[in-house]
Enzyme design. Structure first.
Site, short mmCIF file in Angstrom:
data_model
loop_
_atom_site.label_atom_id
_atom_site.label_comp_id
_atom_site.label_asym_id
_atom_site.label_seq_id
_atom_site.Cartn_x
_atom_site.Cartn_y
_atom_site.Cartn_z
N GLY A 110 0.79 -1.23 0.00
CA GLY A 110 0.00 0.00 0.00
C GLY A 110 0.82 1.28 0.00
O GLY A 110 0.26 2.37 0.03
N ALA A 111 2.14 1.18 -0.07
CA ALA A 111 2.98 2.40 -0.02
C ALA A 111 2.78 3.28 -1.25
O ALA A 111 3.03 4.50 -1.19
CB ALA A 111 4.45 2.02 0.12
N LYS A 142 3.59 1.82 -4.69
CA LYS A 142 4.57 1.36 -5.69
C LYS A 142 3.99 1.35 -7.11
O LYS A 142 4.60 1.88 -8.04
CB LYS A 142 5.06 -0.06 -5.36
CG LYS A 142 5.73 -0.19 -4.01
CD LYS A 142 6.14 -1.61 -3.71
CE LYS A 142 4.99 -2.56 -3.51
NZ LYS A 142 4.16 -2.29 -2.31
N TYR A 184 -3.96 -15.37 3.38
CA TYR A 184 -4.52 -14.44 4.36
C TYR A 184 -5.52 -15.12 5.30
O TYR A 184 -5.79 -14.62 6.39
CB TYR A 184 -5.15 -13.23 3.67
CG TYR A 184 -4.08 -12.23 3.26
CD1 TYR A 184 -3.34 -11.53 4.22
CD2 TYR A 184 -3.77 -12.01 1.92
CE1 TYR A 184 -2.34 -10.65 3.86
CE2 TYR A 184 -2.77 -11.11 1.54
CZ TYR A 184 -2.06 -10.43 2.53
OH TYR A 184 -1.07 -9.56 2.18
N ASP A 186 7.33 -2.33 -10.56
CA ASP A 186 6.72 -1.98 -9.26
C ASP A 186 7.15 -2.94 -8.16
O ASP A 186 6.48 -3.05 -7.13
CB ASP A 186 5.18 -1.86 -9.37
CG ASP A 186 4.48 -3.18 -9.61
OD1 ASP A 186 5.16 -4.20 -9.91
OD2 ASP A 186 3.24 -3.21 -9.50
N GLU A 190 -7.51 -8.54 1.29
CA GLU A 190 -6.68 -7.72 2.17
C GLU A 190 -7.50 -7.00 3.24
O GLU A 190 -6.97 -6.19 4.00
CB GLU A 190 -5.90 -6.67 1.34
CG GLU A 190 -4.81 -7.29 0.47
CD GLU A 190 -4.13 -6.27 -0.44
OE1 GLU A 190 -4.69 -5.19 -0.65
OE2 GLU A 190 -3.05 -6.59 -0.96
N1 LIG Z 1 1.34 9.03 -2.80
C1 LIG Z 1 0.06 8.67 -2.61
N2 LIG Z 1 -0.78 9.46 -1.95
C2 LIG Z 1 -2.06 9.08 -1.74
N3 LIG Z 1 -2.59 7.91 -2.16
C3 LIG Z 1 -1.80 7.09 -2.84
C4 LIG Z 1 -0.44 7.41 -3.10
N4 LIG Z 1 0.12 6.40 -3.79
C5 LIG Z 1 -0.86 5.48 -3.95
N5 LIG Z 1 -2.01 5.90 -3.39
C6 LIG Z 1 -3.27 5.15 -3.34
O1 LIG Z 1 -3.07 4.08 -2.40
C7 LIG Z 1 -3.59 2.85 -2.88
C8 LIG Z 1 -2.47 1.82 -2.96
O2 LIG Z 1 -1.54 2.22 -3.95
P1 LIG Z 1 -0.69 1.16 -4.79
O3 LIG Z 1 0.08 1.91 -5.81
O4 LIG Z 1 -1.55 0.03 -5.26
O5 LIG Z 1 0.33 0.61 -3.64
P2 LIG Z 1 1.36 -0.61 -3.68
O6 LIG Z 1 1.60 -0.95 -5.12
O7 LIG Z 1 2.58 -0.12 -2.99
O8 LIG Z 1 0.72 -1.71 -2.90
C9 LIG Z 1 -4.26 3.16 -4.22
O9 LIG Z 1 -5.63 3.36 -3.99
C10 LIG Z 1 -3.60 4.45 -4.67
O10 LIG Z 1 -4.46 5.26 -5.46
N1 LIG Z 2 3.15 -13.86 1.43
C1 LIG Z 2 3.49 -12.94 0.50
N2 LIG Z 2 2.62 -11.98 0.17
C2 LIG Z 2 3.00 -11.10 -0.76
C3 LIG Z 2 4.25 -11.15 -1.38
N3 LIG Z 2 4.34 -10.13 -2.26
C4 LIG Z 2 3.19 -9.48 -2.19
N4 LIG Z 2 2.37 -10.06 -1.29
C5 LIG Z 2 1.00 -9.64 -0.98
C6 LIG Z 2 0.91 -8.41 -0.14
C7 LIG Z 2 -0.32 -7.76 -0.66
O1 LIG Z 2 -1.47 -8.31 -0.04
C8 LIG Z 2 -0.36 -8.13 -2.13
C9 LIG Z 2 0.19 -7.06 -3.03
O2 LIG Z 2 1.46 -6.61 -2.57
P1 LIG Z 2 1.94 -5.10 -2.88
O3 LIG Z 2 3.23 -4.94 -2.15
O4 LIG Z 2 2.07 -5.03 -4.36
O5 LIG Z 2 0.86 -4.22 -2.35
O6 LIG Z 2 0.39 -9.31 -2.21
C10 LIG Z 2 5.15 -12.18 -1.02
O7 LIG Z 2 6.27 -12.30 -1.54
N5 LIG Z 2 4.72 -13.05 -0.08
#
Ligand SMILES: Nc1ncnc2c1ncn2[C@@H]1O[C@H](COP(=O)(O)OP(=O)(O)O)[C@@H](O)[C@H]1O
Ligand SMILES: Nc1nc2c(ncn2[C@H]2C[C@H](O)[C@@H](COP(=O)(O)O)O2)c(=O)[nH]1
Length: 202
Positions: free
Chosen positions: A10-11, A13, A43, A80, A141
Site C-alpha cells: 500500500g505504499a 509502488k 490471508y 513496481d 486484504e
Molecule cells: N502518494 C500517494 N498518496 C495518496 N494515495 C496514494 C499514493 N500512492 C498510492 N495511493 C493510493 O493508495 C492505494 C495503494 O496504492 P498502490 O500503488 O496500489 O500501492 P502498492 O503498489 O505499494 O501496494 C491506491 O488506492 C492508490 O491510489
Molecule cells: N506472502 C506474500 N505476500 C505477498 C508477497 N508479495 C506481495 N504479497 C502480498 C501483499 C499484498 O497483499 C499483495 C500485493 O502486494 P503489494 O506490495 O504489491 O501491495 O500481495 C510475497 O512475496 N509473499
C-alpha cells in the site's frame, strides 16, 4: 535504464511505477498479484499457505525479471517491485526447513538477475498504509493485521539500511502523486535528479 520501486503493502509502488513509466517514456513492468492462487488462502491461514504462496511469487518474479536480460531496453523499464521483495516477505513467513529450502532457491535465482540502475524505496507509517490498502479495496486484504504491516515495514528498513545499489528513499506519506498536481512533478523531478547524480539519464 531499469528502475524498481519498493516499499511495504500500500505504499504506492504501482501508482508511482505507472507515473514514472509514462513521464520517462519507459515501459511499466507490473506484478499481477491476483495471478497467485494461494494469496487469498494465505490471508486465511498464513502458516499453512506461506510456502506455496512464496514459491509461486518467487518463480513468477524470476520469470518476469529474467526477460530484462533477454531483450534490449529501448525506452527503459519501471518495475513496481524488486526481486529482493520475495526474500523480505519469506523471512517473515517461513521458518525451519521450509525457510532453508526457500533460501537455497532464492540465492540461486537472484544471482542471475540484473540489479536496477535505481531503486526507489517508499516509506510510510502503518496507519497510512492501512488507509491506502482500504482505499484500494482488494477483498482478501480486508482484515490486514497492523502487526504484520509493522513487522514488514521493519524488515524493509533493515533491508534498505544495507542495500548496496543506487537508492532513493522517499517519504511516501508526504507526496500525493496518485492524482494530477505538483507532487507528481516533484516526484518525477526527484527521480530524474537522482538518476543524473548516479550518472544515468532518463
Ligand atoms: N502518494 C500517494 N498518496 C495518496 N494515495 C496514494 C499514493 N500512492 C498510492 N495511493 C493510493 O493508495 C492505494 C495503494 O496504492 P498502490 O500503488 O496500489 O500501492 P502498492 O503498489 O505499494 O501496494 C491506491 O488506492 C492508490 O491510489
Ligand atoms: N506472502 C506474500 N505476500 C505477498 C508477497 N508479495 C506481495 N504479497 C502480498 C501483499 C499484498 O497483499 C499483495 C500485493 O502486494 P503489494 O506490495 O504489491 O501491495 O500481495 C510475497 O512475496 N509473499
Amino acid at each position: 535504464m531499469y528502475i524498481a520501486i519498493e516499499g511495504p503493502i500500500g505504499a504506492g509502488k504501482t501508482t508511482l511505477a505507472r507515473l514514472l513509466a509514462e513521464r520517462l517514456g519507459a515501459e511499466p513492468l507490473l506484478e499481477v498479484v491476483e495471478e497467485n492462487p494461494f494469496l487469498p488462502l494465505f490471508y486465511q491461514d498464513r502458516k499453512r499457505y506461506a510456502f506455496k504462496t512464496q514459491v509461486f511469487f518467487l518463480l513468477s518474479r524470476y520469470r518476469q525479471l529474467s526477460r530484462l536480460r533477454e531483450r534490449p531496453l529501448f525506452g527503459g523499464v519501471v518495475a513496481d517491485y524488486l526481486f529482493d521483495k520475495d526474500a523480505i516477505f519469506a523471512s517473515l513467513n517461513l521458518e525451519g526447513p521450509e525457510w532453508d529450502l526457500y533460501l537455497d532457491l532464492y540465492r540461486e535465482l537472484s544471482l542471475k538477475l540484473p540489479p536496477p540502475d535505481l531503486t526507489v524505496y517508499l516509506r510510510a507509517p502503518v496507519p497510512v498504509l492501512l488507509e491506502r490498502i482500504r482505499k484500494r479495496g482488494r477483498p482478501f486484504e480486508e482484515g490486514m493485521d497492523p502487526a504484520y504491516l509493522e513487522a514488514l515495514s521493519e524488515a524493509y528498513e533493515r533491508h534498505f539500511a544495507r542495500y548496496a545499489h543506487p537508492l532513493l528513499v522517499l517519504e511516501a506519506d508526504q507526496l500525493d502523486y496518485s492524482q494530477p498536481g505538483p507532487d507528481q512533478d516533484r516526484v518525477v523531478a526527484l527521480v530524474k535528479t537522482q538518476l543524473a547524480q548516479d550518472g544515468r539519464t532518463a
